[in-house]
Scaffold this active site. Structure first.
Site, short mmCIF file in Angstrom:
data_model
loop_
_atom_site.label_atom_id
_atom_site.label_comp_id
_atom_site.label_asym_id
_atom_site.label_seq_id
_atom_site.Cartn_x
_atom_site.Cartn_y
_atom_site.Cartn_z
N SER A 28 0.85 -1.26 -0.04
CA SER A 28 0.13 -0.10 -0.07
C SER A 28 0.75 1.26 0.10
O SER A 28 1.59 1.39 1.03
CB SER A 28 -0.88 0.10 1.19
OG SER A 28 -0.39 -0.15 2.36
N ILE A 85 10.61 3.69 5.15
CA ILE A 85 10.41 4.86 6.18
C ILE A 85 11.81 5.80 6.28
O ILE A 85 12.77 5.35 6.96
CB ILE A 85 10.05 4.25 7.68
CG1 ILE A 85 8.70 3.34 7.41
CG2 ILE A 85 9.76 5.45 8.39
CD1 ILE A 85 7.54 3.92 6.69
N TYR A 103 -6.64 8.29 8.99
CA TYR A 103 -6.83 8.84 7.73
C TYR A 103 -6.72 10.31 7.46
O TYR A 103 -6.03 10.94 6.80
CB TYR A 103 -8.16 8.24 6.91
CG TYR A 103 -9.31 8.80 7.24
CD1 TYR A 103 -9.88 9.89 6.52
CD2 TYR A 103 -10.13 8.58 8.42
CE1 TYR A 103 -10.95 10.27 6.76
CE2 TYR A 103 -11.30 8.95 8.78
CZ TYR A 103 -11.78 10.28 8.12
OH TYR A 103 -13.02 10.71 8.43
N GLU A 144 0.57 19.17 3.69
CA GLU A 144 1.49 20.28 4.19
C GLU A 144 2.74 19.79 3.99
O GLU A 144 3.68 20.44 3.65
CB GLU A 144 1.48 20.62 5.74
CG GLU A 144 -0.11 21.04 6.10
CD GLU A 144 -0.28 21.20 7.59
OE1 GLU A 144 0.81 21.45 8.37
OE2 GLU A 144 -1.37 21.73 7.88
N ARG A 184 3.91 17.99 1.67
CA ARG A 184 4.50 18.01 0.53
C ARG A 184 5.06 19.32 -0.20
O ARG A 184 5.74 19.39 -1.29
CB ARG A 184 3.41 17.44 -0.48
CG ARG A 184 2.14 17.91 -0.79
CD ARG A 184 1.43 16.95 -1.67
NE ARG A 184 1.29 15.77 -0.96
CZ ARG A 184 0.16 14.98 -0.80
NH1 ARG A 184 -0.94 15.55 -1.03
NH2 ARG A 184 0.09 13.88 -0.45
N GLY A 222 29.57 18.44 -19.51
CA GLY A 222 30.03 17.39 -20.43
C GLY A 222 30.52 15.97 -19.45
O GLY A 222 29.71 15.56 -18.67
N GLU A 261 5.64 11.18 -0.70
CA GLU A 261 4.60 11.96 -0.27
C GLU A 261 3.57 12.17 -1.48
O GLU A 261 3.08 13.27 -1.62
CB GLU A 261 5.00 13.21 0.43
CG GLU A 261 6.07 13.05 1.38
CD GLU A 261 6.20 14.30 2.41
OE1 GLU A 261 5.08 15.10 2.72
OE2 GLU A 261 7.08 14.32 3.35
#
Ligand SMILES: Cc1cc2nc3c(=O)[nH]c(=O)nc-3n(C[C@H](O)[C@H](O)[C@H](O)COP(=O)(O)OP(=O)(O)OC[C@H]3O[C@@H](n4cnc5c(N)ncnc54)[C@H](O)[C@@H]3O)c2cc1C
Length: 397
Positions: free
Chosen positions: A141, A168, A243, A252, A254, A350, A374
């Site tokens: 998940s 994690i 959830y 937040e 992200r 290069g 995230e």
């Protein structure tokens, strides 16, 4: 937002800093240049964060930026944390994400959802010496995070957690974990509950550490919950509302990943500007060729756009205005810009860009994670599309 706050905000350029923000930024930059820069290559090679850097992040007050002063934090704004992540990531995105997770996910979750005892017990530790981690994802998940298999079962004055978390960040060094488990699977996502779990709790262990493409100094590990006993007082927020805790902290968080990506892109662009001014071909510095100058200009323009998006999302959040669409857009766009700018920087170096003796190949490897954690880029597009088509967050507010 109050009328006074609205008036104060109106017309302020996004990239203009207050005196406090300017000073904070200068001190983080000095630390990053003086203490992190000399260690970047070695930490990447060894895939290991130097403990001394973690210690210094605490000593400098970078690990509790929004934490109220009464709990030992700096009591500063979310935007301040964003400047910190950006400046650290300019030198090493691995250090940037370590500090980002602490501030925008772990501290944030406890400040927002913790009760008085939890704040008193955990926030001072998280601001002074205990690293935190945020454990939501599992092997099966990721994007569909609410399909998690980790379970929490009530047993007297404890919950017993069983399952395995994967990917994690900070897993190796962290002492305090925000762990999500389903305590009532028959209710679907409405059974998901958040817990504060300490490394020393019975039944808790850290599993395999990933050997990664980029941000190698940032540890990414499995977390094993084998009948892990969590006291009931460590339930974070409401039972069955985990959830909501995860959605809202990640909304937040992200913006922090956006900050990591714009810091990284600036680091790569600065290297490219310096290198092209020095490297000579056809009798002059390659930076004097218009073909090269135009590439630098394109990189700078896209970076500026990404930076405005990240700053705007952060300032909207601080102002208490809707910011979810802007946060998703900022992360989506800044991760694309970071990958492109770092990739272009390699080309401008290069052959030298392709080898580990020079810094830009690492930044390109590091940039790839921006489109994954995230919420993948597809998940950001899904959020943006949902908000603009449902009218929940109109195109122009
Ligand atoms: C270095 C690293 C650090 C991380 N740190 C943490 C952490 O600290 N805590 C934590 O909880 N997690 C962490 N993660 C996990 C990360 O958040 C997940 O990897 C991410 O959410 C994607 O999940 P997945 O890997 O299972 O990919 P999947 O969900 O399997 O996705 C695979 C692909 O399918 C696409 N896809 C999936 N569903 C849809 C859909 N409905 N529509 C369109 N496309 C779709 C995705 O966009 C992606 O391109 C980390 C991951 C990495 C690699």
């Amino acid at each position: 937002m109050s009328k006074a706050a609205a008036e104060l905000l109106t017309g302020s350029p996004l990239t203009a800093y207050s005196e406090d923000e300017r000073m904070f930024r200068a001190s983080v930059r000095e630390f990053a240049e003086g203490e992190i820069r000399p260690r970047v290559e070695h930490m990447d090679e060894e895939a290991k964060m130097d403990q001394a850097i973690i210690r210094q992040l605490f000593d400098l007050g970078l690990m509790g930026i929004e934490t109220p002063e009464e709990y030992g934090g700096a009591g500063a704004s979310f935007f301040t944390a964003i400047i910190g992540v950006e400046e650290l990531s300019r030198v090493d995105p691995s250090v940037g994400v370590l500090m980002d997770v602490q501030n925008t996910l772990v501290n944030n979750a406890i400040i927002r959802w913790g009760n008085a005892e939890q704040k008193k017990k955990y926030l001072p530790r998280l601001a002074s010496d205990a690293l935190g981690a945020y454990a939501l994802s599992e092997a099966g998940s990721g994007s569909d995070a609410f399909a998690m298999q980790t379970r929490a079962v009530e047993q007297g004055d404890h919950y017993v957690l069983s399952g395995q978390k994967l990917w994690i960040t900070n897993g190796n060094e962290a002492e305090i974990f925000i762990v999500f488990a389903n305590a009532k699977p028959e209710e679907g996502y409405r059974g998901i509950t958040a817990f504060i779990v300490e490394k020393g709790f019975e039944g808790f262990s850290v599993g395999k550490k990933e050997n990664k493409l980029g941000i190698r100094a940032s540890s990414t590990t499995e977390i094993i919950l084998d009948g892990c006993r969590v006291p009931k007082e460590n339930l974070l927020g409401e039972f069955g509302k985990g959830y909501k805790v995860s959605i809202e902290t990640l909304n937040e968080g992200r913006i922090g990943i956006g900050a990591q990506m714009i810091g990284l892109a600036r680091g790569a662009l600065e290297h490219a500007i310096r290198y092209t001014a020095e490297r000579e071909q056809f009798g002059k510095p390659i930076g004097q060729f218009q073909g090269v100058q135009f590439q630098l200009a394109e990189m700078a323009t896209e970076l500026e756009a990404a930076r405005l998006m990240v700053y705007n999302a952060a300032r909207l959040k601080d102002a208490g205005l809707p910011f979810v669409k802007e946060a998703a857009m900022a992360k989506l766009y800044s991760s694309r810009v970071a990958e492109k700018v770092a990739s272009k920087a390699i080309e401008l170096y290069g052959g030298y860009g392709f080898v580990k003796d020079y810094p830009v190949e690492k930044l390109w490897r590091d940039s790839k994670i921006g489109a994954i954690y995230e919420g993948t880029s597809n998940m950001q597009l899904q959020t943006i599309a949902k908000l603009i088509t449902s009218g929940k967050q109109p195109l122009a507010q």
